[in-house]
Design an enzyme around this catalytic site. Sequence first.
Site, short mmCIF file in Angstrom:
data_model
loop_
_atom_site.label_atom_id
_atom_site.label_comp_id
_atom_site.label_asym_id
_atom_site.label_seq_id
_atom_site.Cartn_x
_atom_site.Cartn_y
_atom_site.Cartn_z
N ARG A 1 -2.87 0.90 -6.88
CA ARG A 1 -1.79 0.92 -5.38
C ARG A 1 -0.24 0.20 -5.98
NH1 ARG A 1 -5.79 -1.74 -0.75
NH2 ARG A 1 -6.62 0.33 -0.50
N ARG B 1 -5.02 -5.54 -5.75
CA ARG B 1 -6.29 -5.26 -5.32
C ARG B 1 -6.73 -3.98 -5.13
NH1 ARG B 1 -8.48 -3.71 -0.74
NH2 ARG B 1 -6.59 -3.85 0.42
N GLU C 1 -7.08 5.09 1.83
CA GLU C 1 -7.11 5.86 0.43
C GLU C 1 -8.22 6.69 0.26
OE1 GLU C 1 -6.69 3.69 -4.01
OE2 GLU C 1 -6.36 2.57 -2.24
N ARG D 1 -6.97 10.51 -0.27
CA ARG D 1 -6.80 10.83 -1.48
C ARG D 1 -7.89 10.94 -2.39
NH1 ARG D 1 -3.38 6.35 -3.52
NH2 ARG D 1 -3.63 5.42 -1.37
N HIS E 1 0.97 -1.11 0.03
CA HIS E 1 -0.08 -0.06 0.04
C HIS E 1 0.77 1.19 0.14
CE1 HIS E 1 -2.91 2.80 1.09
NE2 HIS E 1 -4.02 2.06 1.08
N HIS F 1 0.54 -4.90 2.43
CA HIS F 1 -1.09 -4.40 2.91
C HIS F 1 -1.69 -5.69 2.70
CE1 HIS F 1 -4.40 -2.42 3.76
NE2 HIS F 1 -4.93 -2.32 2.54
N HIS F 2 -1.60 -6.61 1.69
CA HIS F 2 -2.62 -7.46 1.14
C HIS F 2 -2.08 -8.62 0.36
CE1 HIS F 2 -6.98 -8.60 0.61
NE2 HIS F 2 -6.65 -8.96 -0.40
#
Length: 923
Positions: free
Chosen positions: A754, A897, A730, A733, A717, A857-858
């Site tokens: 991302r 993602r 997010e 932004r 991220h 992050h993921h």
Amino acid sequence: MKNNIAFKPLTLPNGVELKNRIMMAPMTTCSGFYEGSVTHDLIEYYQARAGEIGTIIVECGFVDNKGLAFPGAIGLDNDEKIEGLAKIAQVIKEKGSKAVIQVYHGGRMVEPKLIGGQSPVGPSAIAAPRPNAPTPIELTPEEVDAMLDKFGQAVRRAIQAGFDGVEIHGANTYLIQQFYSPNSNQRTDKWGGSRDNRARFPLAVLDITHDMVKKYANQDFIVGYRFSPEELEVPGIRFDDSMYLLEKLAEKGLDYVHFSMGAILRPSIVDTQDPTPLINKYVAMRSDKLAKIPVVGVGNVINQSDIDAAIDNGYDLVAVGRACIAYPDWINRIEKDEKLELVINSDQREALKIPEPLWHFSLVESLIRDVNLNVKKFKPGSYQEKVNDESYEFLINVELGKDFIKDMQLVNAKEFDYEVLDNFSVIKNRIIDSNSPHVDAVSGATTQCEAFKKAVTKAMAKSNKAAILAEGGDPNDKSYDIVVVGSGGAGLAAAIKAHDLGANVIIVEKMSVIGGNTNKASAGMNAAETKFQKLKGIVDSKALFYKETMTGGKNKNNPELLHYFVENAPDAINWLDDNGIELSGLTTTGGMSVDRTHRPASGAAVGGFLISGLVKNINKRGIEVMLDTSVTEIVTENNKVVGVKVSEEDGSIQIIKAKAVIIATGGFSANKEMVEKYRPDLKGFVTTNHKGATGSGILILEKLGAGTVDMSEIQIHPTVEQTTSYLISESIRGGGAILITQNGKRFVNELDTRDKVSADIIKLPEHYAYILFDQQVRDENKAVEEYLSHDLVIQANTINELAQKLAINSAELIKTIERYNQFVIKKQDDDFGRTTGMRHPINKGPFYAIKIAPGIHHTMGGITINTQTQVLDTHKNIIQGVFAAGEVVGGVHGANRIGGNAVADIIIFGIQAGKQATDYING
């Protein structure tokens, strides 16, 4: 009835006769319009409770638009409010009750987010002694005079709206009390210093109230005063201080005084060794003058015995709170000698005319009992547990009845300060009221509250085992239809859906806390063609959603899973809404061209809001949750699931029998070895995930022969605060923020995907950037308040000042922002092609910046499933009876993602897993 006097008339000092001595206590409903005007629901709420009761005290009306202390407050701050307030007064009086309204200003207790991000005001620039409290701006002498006039004008409006009286709100640590308190008032002018000087403000409020009554009303107008008898703070208001002020007020003339306490016979909170109820001290200490003014008692009055206790101990009037919410006809019930239990059936909101915001208010929600609630069986008794948070060790006694949590005591309470004791008191009440340890934590004290809750969880487990043994059963012989492994969004959604379809479900969670990584979700939940988009006139399509998700995932997404995901996203939004979790706010995230990221209307981070709502649904259904319990193996016989093997916190091993298993254990971002195995280039990166995201579910399923997909697709991220690993949403932004370098320049389309934004940050010489935004973005994103509370934000009144704090060339930064603002105006980003989230120029101070860099992050990769969430083996064959949903699964997101798709993923496939597992066990 013993004290029939409570139902007989009382004449106030001004000659007005109240038909009985029962009042409805003023209670926050949070049900006004956003700017403080009256709603139809509020009118119906008061109308339903008027009639038999002598006097209704309407919730406090703020005298100034900087004075509201809670959302949905009603206002007495301008003449436009009179018409709506008149409707409340009218419906109360038409039914024969007196209508009194409180007047107040929240002072330093006002949250900046409720007043457009402005700082609250107070007698002195001293923050309240609570976590993350804002420092108020000290009122100047001229502003104090102006504030008194605002109180006077509020009283005038109450008179013109037709109310029978006002209650001056000098309690609950609001502004009037703040002026009298030596803690919050440390002024050196005539309004501060000595006790007499500090008493000037409340006395002046009473003076201007009397002036307005003389000018606009008549002698029948009631003037009451509410007070909190003590403060815990040192220095702080003590009981003799309150008595001193009340005597001064009595000399000027009052029609009643109103204790503000949680129990009518509450003793001192300062002198904890003295058990004498404060009302007894009041009666003994008051002068003959004060004795002529009726005194109102309030706090946990439910039955006739509570009225008796109040009258016997010296109260002249009795105010009833929550019982009036649960029973609009409370007086009729008491007169019939009914014995009342303070509960509300979950299907009674509309019949009881309870506004939706009040229904979800914690004090009311704790009363709600689901009509189908299943309660765990306990062996009655007291169970002592030792638990720890980051700083302290707590010794807690948990008292359990046969099927309910009776009480909690903090045995070593003397070791802790008032903040810890307050937090314990709040959690204790929430747990007892909801009959469950799975309640919301106190903001700013999460780990402490989790320790308190864990003590109850452990006590319940011991007691439940003891109850089973007492009946000759085997406490280790647990049998369910479905075991759900993991208590994040996917696991909770699956459990709720399966339960509602008739399955007997248990959730097993290895951590001490419910919620998993979902607790950290911030942006929202993506869905196209939803009712909330249509209400806002947003044109969207599932086809576009599919296309943009596939593009964002670099065309590596599993098409079948993605089609199911996109098609069922609107239904998942509706399912949440049907279960009291409304995501009606809309924003956008990187890679999306339309506002399809659904979030709470308040702008709050979606994760905590979602988990709180889902847990409330778990509690209402009585679904069992085992915390601190790790599933180590799925047990099968003849290729058929028969249960799971679990390891509990004490090291004991047992088998939980089950016909099906749903794995919803999340990803592996917090497992450094696993991350480095698949992505050596990410060694040393921080992670935004909670420490339980270790990939345990993937490892368990691999032992069973499950296949995996896309394991090397790990998302970083772009906006992570590196010292705390805090993810900066997010939605910031998406709300209009930009990214700048240490040179003060933009360098990327901030809402690109991302992976691309992260890559461009890593390419910078300094390998970090700043996310920069203004007050407008803060106003629309409550997550900013959390970042501020954790000291992650650099704040300045001007761009030039912000540049200095960031050691950035101010001329360059100003030039960058002015250029970006021009792009916003013409809706065309000539530098980087940004097309979304350009909502307004960055031009409204204060201005804010957060230093960020990428973090893990993921994990897009995981177990292979089909659209029925059935787990597939390495040959793509179905493993019978095993289902999976959420980040433990691979294939949905491809190589990247999109922000907002994870929450959609867990809910969409969580619901599907619950349905399919139930179909399987019934097949």
